[in-house]
Design a protein around this motif. Sequence first.
Motif, mmCIF file in Angstrom:
data_model
loop_
_atom_site.group_PDB
_atom_site.id
_atom_site.type_symbol
_atom_site.label_atom_id
_atom_site.label_comp_id
_atom_site.label_asym_id
_atom_site.label_seq_id
_atom_site.Cartn_x
_atom_site.Cartn_y
_atom_site.Cartn_z
ATOM 1 N N ASN A 9 -7.292 -2.930 2.483
ATOM 2 C CA ASN A 9 -7.214 -1.621 1.578
ATOM 3 C C ASN A 9 -7.675 -1.633 0.419
ATOM 4 O O ASN A 9 -6.451 -1.426 -0.581
ATOM 5 C CB ASN A 9 -6.409 -0.723 1.778
ATOM 6 C CG ASN A 9 -6.111 0.904 1.977
ATOM 7 O OD1 ASN A 9 -7.121 1.257 1.086
ATOM 8 N ND2 ASN A 9 -5.252 1.310 2.292
ATOM 9 N N THR A 40 -1.191 -6.366 -1.050
ATOM 10 C CA THR A 40 -0.210 -6.981 -0.466
ATOM 11 C C THR A 40 -0.918 -8.929 -0.035
ATOM 12 O O THR A 40 -0.591 -9.660 -0.128
ATOM 13 C CB THR A 40 -0.719 -6.395 0.960
ATOM 14 O OG1 THR A 40 0.213 -5.259 0.702
ATOM 15 C CG2 THR A 40 0.335 -7.450 1.924
ATOM 16 N N LYS A 83 2.733 -7.399 11.244
ATOM 17 C CA LYS A 83 1.451 -6.905 11.714
ATOM 18 C C LYS A 83 0.720 -6.934 12.642
ATOM 19 O O LYS A 83 0.363 -6.982 13.486
ATOM 20 C CB LYS A 83 1.181 -5.495 10.134
ATOM 21 C CG LYS A 83 0.021 -4.847 10.684
ATOM 22 C CD LYS A 83 -0.684 -3.985 9.286
ATOM 23 C CE LYS A 83 0.157 -3.486 8.209
ATOM 24 N NZ LYS A 83 -0.515 -2.496 6.977
ATOM 25 N N GLY A 97 0.877 -1.260 -0.352
ATOM 26 C CA GLY A 97 -0.140 -0.194 0.124
ATOM 27 C C GLY A 97 0.682 1.465 0.193
ATOM 28 O O GLY A 97 0.126 1.819 -0.186
ATOM 29 N N GLU A 114 -4.721 4.656 6.177
ATOM 30 C CA GLU A 114 -5.459 2.625 6.873
ATOM 31 C C GLU A 114 -6.782 3.768 7.813
ATOM 32 O O GLU A 114 -7.768 3.308 7.969
ATOM 33 C CB GLU A 114 -4.567 2.078 8.127
ATOM 34 C CG GLU A 114 -3.435 2.983 8.472
ATOM 35 C CD GLU A 114 -2.762 1.610 9.049
ATOM 36 O OE1 GLU A 114 -2.717 0.363 8.297
ATOM 37 O OE2 GLU A 114 -1.830 1.470 9.626
ATOM 38 N N ASN A 128 -4.978 -3.585 5.293
ATOM 39 C CA ASN A 128 -3.357 -4.483 4.674
ATOM 40 C C ASN A 128 -4.446 -4.158 3.142
ATOM 41 O O ASN A 128 -5.721 -4.174 2.677
ATOM 42 C CB ASN A 128 -3.317 -6.161 4.235
ATOM 43 C CG ASN A 128 -2.459 -6.631 5.281
ATOM 44 O OD1 ASN A 128 -2.497 -7.189 6.522
ATOM 45 N ND2 ASN A 128 -1.065 -5.096 5.329
ATOM 46 N N ASN A 129 -3.329 -3.742 2.259
ATOM 47 C CA ASN A 129 -3.500 -3.164 0.965
ATOM 48 C C ASN A 129 -4.040 -4.388 -0.049
ATOM 49 O O ASN A 129 -3.425 -5.606 0.369
ATOM 50 C CB ASN A 129 -1.559 -3.126 0.533
ATOM 51 C CG ASN A 129 -2.153 -2.851 -1.092
ATOM 52 O OD1 ASN A 129 -1.958 -3.418 -2.245
ATOM 53 N ND2 ASN A 129 -2.962 -1.833 -1.311
HETATM 54 C C1 LIG Z 1 -2.684 9.749 1.932
HETATM 55 C C2 LIG Z 1 -2.441 8.264 2.250
HETATM 56 C C3 LIG Z 1 -3.014 7.540 0.967
HETATM 57 C C4 LIG Z 1 -2.904 5.852 1.282
HETATM 58 N N1 LIG Z 1 -4.044 5.080 0.220
HETATM 59 C C5 LIG Z 1 -3.571 3.820 0.219
HETATM 60 C C6 LIG Z 1 -4.344 3.178 -0.477
HETATM 61 O O1 LIG Z 1 -4.834 3.668 -1.581
HETATM 62 N N2 LIG Z 1 -4.309 2.220 -0.960
HETATM 63 C C7 LIG Z 1 -3.123 1.098 0.313
HETATM 64 O O2 LIG Z 1 -3.840 0.080 -0.164
HETATM 65 N N3 LIG Z 1 -2.807 2.374 1.161
HETATM 66 C C8 LIG Z 1 -3.004 3.218 1.258
HETATM 67 N N4 LIG Z 1 -2.266 4.044 2.197
HETATM 68 C C9 LIG Z 1 -1.223 3.220 2.856
HETATM 69 C C10 LIG Z 1 -2.341 2.754 3.927
HETATM 70 O O3 LIG Z 1 -1.953 3.797 4.782
HETATM 71 C C11 LIG Z 1 -1.743 1.283 4.309
HETATM 72 O O4 LIG Z 1 -0.503 1.991 5.068
HETATM 73 C C12 LIG Z 1 -1.992 0.416 4.371
HETATM 74 O O5 LIG Z 1 -2.988 0.168 3.531
HETATM 75 C C13 LIG Z 1 -1.416 -0.731 4.509
HETATM 76 O O6 LIG Z 1 -1.226 -1.704 3.844
HETATM 77 P P1 LIG Z 1 0.223 -2.799 3.869
HETATM 78 O O7 LIG Z 1 0.865 -2.821 4.206
HETATM 79 O O8 LIG Z 1 -0.659 -3.828 2.902
HETATM 80 O O9 LIG Z 1 1.089 -1.991 2.501
HETATM 81 C C14 LIG Z 1 -2.122 5.718 1.997
HETATM 82 C C15 LIG Z 1 -1.377 5.910 2.986
HETATM 83 C C16 LIG Z 1 -1.558 7.456 2.534
HETATM 84 C C17 LIG Z 1 -0.972 8.118 3.737
#
Ligand SMILES: Cc1cc2nc3c(=O)[nH]c(=O)nc-3n(C[C@H](O)[C@H](O)[C@H](O)COP(=O)(O)O)c2cc1C
Lengths: 818, 171, 414
Positions: C80, C211, C64, C55, C173, C207-208
């Motif tokens: 996410n 991911t 996590k 993400g 998130e 989680n994205n």
């Molecule tokens: C402004 C902003 C936008 C974000 N947009 C997304 C998004 O569209 N999709 C996403 O998966 N994570 C996005 N993130 C990151 C998430 O906050 C989060 O870290 C993530 O979903 C965690 O999943 P992961 O550990 O699988 O990456 C964004 C973060 C920020 C600060």
Amino acid sequence: MSKQVTLTIDDQEVTVEEGTVIVDAAKSIGINIPVFCYHPKMEPVGMCRMCLVEVGRPVRDRETGEFMRDDEGNIKVEFGKNLETACTVPICEGMVVRGMTEKVKRGREAILEFFLTSHPLDCPICDKGGECSLQELSLHHGLGVSRFPYTKKMHLEKHVPLGDLITLDQERCIQCGRCIRFQKNIVDDPVLEFYHRSRHTEIVSCSNPKFDSYWSGNTTDICPVGALTTNDFRFEARIWEMDQSPSICSHCPVGCNLTIDHRREPKSGRREIQRVMPRQNEWVNEIWICDKGRFAHHFTVDENRLTHPLVRSGDGSLRPATWEKALDRAVEGLRAADGELLTLVGGRLANEDLFHLRYLNDGLGGQVALYSTMAGGDLVAQVGLGKGSNLGDLGEGDAILIAASDLEEEAPLWWLRVKAASERGAALIVANPRKTKTDRYANHQIRYAYGEESETVMDLLGGEGEAARAFAEADNAIVFFGSEGLDYARSRVLAQACANLLIKTGHVGRANNGLVGVWPRANTQGAWDMGFRPHQSLPEVLDGKKALYIAAADPVGDGLVEDISDLFVVVQELFLTETAQQADVVFPAKAVTEKAGTFTSGERRVQRFEPVVPARGDVLEDFAIASKVGELLGLEMPNGSAAAVMEQIAKQNPDYADVTLSGLREVKEQWPIIVPKDYAYIGTAYKNTSGLGMQLSPFSERAKVNPGEASLGRQMPEADLVAVPVTRLYDQGSMIRDLDVLQPRLLDPQVFLSPQDAERKGVQEGEMVDFDLGGRTYRLKLSLQDDIPAGTALVPRSLGVPLEGPAGVDISPAGEDR
Amino acid sequence: MKELQDKYPQEIEDILAKYPPDQKRSAVMPLLFLAQREDGYIRDEALTEIGRILNIERTEVATLVGFYTLYYSEKEGKYRIQVCTDVCCALRGAEEFLEQLCQALGIRPGETTADGLVTVEEVKCLGACDKAPMFQVQTGEGFAYHEEQTLESALELIDSWRTEENDEEGS
Amino acid sequence: MTDYILLRHRDIPDIGQLDVYREHGGFNSFKKAVTSMDRTEVTEIVKASGLRGRGGAGFPTGLKWSFMDDNNWPHYVVANADESEPGTFKDREIMEGNPLQFLEGVMIAAYAVDAHTAYIYLRGEYWHIGDLLDEKLAELRKAGLLGEGLFGTDYALDLHTHLGAGAYICGEETALLESLEGKRGFPRLRPPFPPSYGLYGKPTVVNNVETLANVPLILKNGAQWYQDLGTEDTAGVKVFSLSGRVKKPGNYEMRFGSTLRELIYERGGGILDDAEIKAIMPAGASSSVLKATDDVLDTPVDHASMRALGSDLGSGSIIVLDETVSMDWVIKKTINFFNHESCGKCTPCREGNHWMKYLTESIHAGALDDGKVNLLYEVASNMQGKCLCALGEFSTMAVKTSIDRFPDDFKVEE
Ligand SMILES: Cc1cc2nc3c(=O)[nH]c(=O)nc-3n(C[C@H](O)[C@H](O)[C@H](O)COP(=O)(O)O)c2cc1C
Ligand code: SF4
Ligand code: FES
């Protein structure tokens, strides 16, 4: 007591409770970290980013958990890369906070510069000018210049009516969200919100009516800028032109502490009240007041106030007279009554007034009566709250019972504090025939049928059921009893039942335990303490009387007596009420803002108010009037100032024995700390320099009190529709009904029914109906509410319908105009 | 007012079933989409009704209409053509496409055609950066992506809506 | 190519159908987990695989999961699928083409943290994907893969989709969780992080999509297999969204350790009109802009190497800029985006972006001579390290690095 933690802020050591945030820790040693969104009464949100500081945390050895030390033995401290928000970071042992470094200074300048890119800088015409956080902080922490071009500022609407009482200037708003969070978290009326986002973010209210809350004025206090203003103070005066006087709110039994701002009007040369502000008393109202308390003061300058005595003349009309003449007439008539006298007093009078009226009456051998349908003041004197009680202390392990009261309507601040206690973990038991806002926090909701209030309370004694157990086993327990649906007889039994519950479960005679009456007036408890009692039936006690001496009561206007023309009637009043219109002599009285005196709150806290502005017209204090009458009658009257009178009360009434002027004026340190200029930290509330009042000791602290008989032996009226009286904050009471500011918020004369009953009666929401009570018909507006029990009509008190207690009634579609 | 409940009882039930019973407020966004279905915007009464269904203040419902860009509080075109002109699409001709489209329709971005059929809007990245120029069409019913567009293909699409409208009116 | 791990639909076009997916081993991993593995075992394998979040932040996924607070119940998993970063369109293809693998990933994650409910938060514009997933979820319920008593155990699980309504911040998130709770998408203060205080205040794994889509195959093939696919810093494969001035924009699945040159020139077919490449934004609009030097083009890509180059990998959205593009235009576009998407909660982001919008617009319009560039740089610097969430920080990245690395684009033409 929780764990204490020591840290260093700007080289000063400070020890505070674990969990405290840096801002508060700093505040406790006099360091003001600049804030906007943070407010000590609310959960931090870290939105505005003003409070940035450098935070260092001691480094611990991973293995041993011990602090790491440098060569000189000093604990190693590691500072993060970024500044942190002092309002959200909880302190920890050994933390080092730096709020005066170059980095912090630059950070603050940056944030302030960001704020000013959008701010209109219209300070010269802004009501907040002089007590504005943004102004203050810009002065101390700002850059001094703005690099954002003035001509590119975003323009937004400047006069948005956010509701009937509050106006919003969108340009000035700095999006701190305090107002929204106050409405949501402190008073649970989430009627404010942000709309849009990014730089377009603005405050809106979409409730119906807009900003529908009894608390709206408080948002103007905590708004750090001039975005929110009250409609009555807007553009009226500059902050620095005003003087302050302490006062006590006279609209309900809570007794909120007020500071009243006033100034000499340039045009009239008269000193006039500009606004009413909360004065901090963490035992009573903290830093809040309800809108009635804030706005209703305008009644004191109502053009209909009585300004000189009136005497009935030969042609039967009331004519202005000199004090001398009016007093003579009164003396003459009272003498002629030869002891066949009833003295009827209302609960808005001060203790000092009541004391004098008692003297006068007793000297004449008359009978006294308190104008009220609520009983139990004697029981409160016995088993009321123990000395040193504070609703703010109640929480986990404690219990609160609310019986027969719609608490927010009847005593708003108590409602707020009970809600907070419940959020801290106190078990809240709400016993009422219909749902009220208090139910939202109730751990135990008890719904009884109108008429079963005392049985319901007595059932709690059995120990059966969770509510009963919660109450019995509570460390501390308090009962609030109100008058929802009750007449005097029912009220007396309910009060006794509540007292019995407290006595039998051992919740009397100590702090944070006992009985509280949710009285209809500010000083009803004081009136009981001064020896006044209500009577079951006014016409009954009037039977055989020759004279009637009335202070602060309007039985004719309320429809409780019809004709008093064959009595000799003396009235002390603020307005020419319907009762006064039938009087032989009318004495004009001073309003609470024009005199000194004390009120005794429902928590039995005696609190003193001072004169704020000179009275207009030829008026006197109620006690002074009584005193003059008494003296002319040759009676020995208490004399001297209000303070001297209090000394005499203390001598004669053992409950008041400890009350002294200096005691009433005593202040203690309070949290949150308010010192001048703290508006940059907390918004505008006034520091309490003039006294926190004194809580009386109930009889049960001195001696054992036994339970009493609590049975009614009286049935509810048998009728297919029974009307019951209820209390609403914005009724049509004489002190608020003519106010322009509150006008849109006041209730029309109306009756509430369930939709089912409305259908049965063939009437509809919003239409006018004929309401038949005791052979008379009243035309009222109909409102429907889902949670009213079947067969019941609710009639708010003080809306012109003389409903003293449950009564069989009928409702029909409005007929031909009468 | 029970308009939504009368019209979409099953949908509302299904939406509420997704969330824990004590967290009904989560349903507010899907309910707002539902309220927008018929007319493409959210009426004032719907705010009240949604507030009542979820037991939250009307203001708490309204704030979301302001915050989220896909909700509307006013009636505009039946079809909202939302052209992505964000950085990636702009690198592949999206801005020119928008200009041509608007010119052809005789409106500016943000405006609605006189017949009330089409509103053209400029929007941020839609996750179709490899297929620029592109737009999505929002109606009360939902969204549809139209990718790798030309002025001709876009006008053709609009024409097909016109025909549809006319047919409906005719019948 | 027959070794797709995420974009398997490119090899097996019907893999989105339940029977086809199952023919190819679909849901075996989920079944294996539920019937034969302890939930901490699942987490351990994911930990050992080196899988990091796709993400943006690259946080180790297994770690996590292991943070979930076991003293507070129930637990939730939230996928996410807000995908709103300009230049990112990978989650969309995974969900459209290979939805069941993604769903299986969500389900395994849920089992691993003992959640019985999981939500998939999709950006509102992905309405059609919401419909598709709802259809798939209905099939899974019917097939007994979701519901009570799964595979004869007492484990119960259900998944629901939830549509956003147009707000980039809801990808963050905690803003996502607020939004899912029916509120404005305002990011929360962190800490506490979602594994201790998440949806409805309960422990939550966010989680994205990408991911999670990795997880079924990690469970099938083992941690070591996945480790071996990537670099030491970042294991496995990545779907890169390639866009901008290239001939063949699109999603490309590659192992970590592949180079940008490979992506842009071999897969992406090179620069449009064979122009000169100028700059690369490896993390969408949030990127620190890299000068497209040979060094940069030939660096094996992973989180650490991108950071070492002075940028970030983010969610792997590679925007390619060529010589026809001027950086003052680029930052005008990115700031326009961030200013539009700033939630308005914190001052520096709300006001700073508003200010930067004005500055980037006037700079692009030619106002280079009155110190505006310096001021812009300072405004961006003043925002840094002060915002409540990363959006504000993101908005400054391209601005500062463009001015630093492409000073000529901000000079008055002689
Ligand atoms: C402004 C902003 C936008 C974000 N947009 C997304 C998004 O569209 N999709 C996403 O998966 N994570 C996005 N993130 C990151 C998430 O906050 C989060 O870290 C993530 O979903 C965690 O999943 P992961 O550990 O699988 O990456 C964004 C973060 C920020 C600060
Ligand atoms: S109106 Fe005042 S209290 Fe409310 S958000 Fe704006 S500045 Fe803060
Ligand atoms: S962020 Fe700390 S006071 Fe606003």
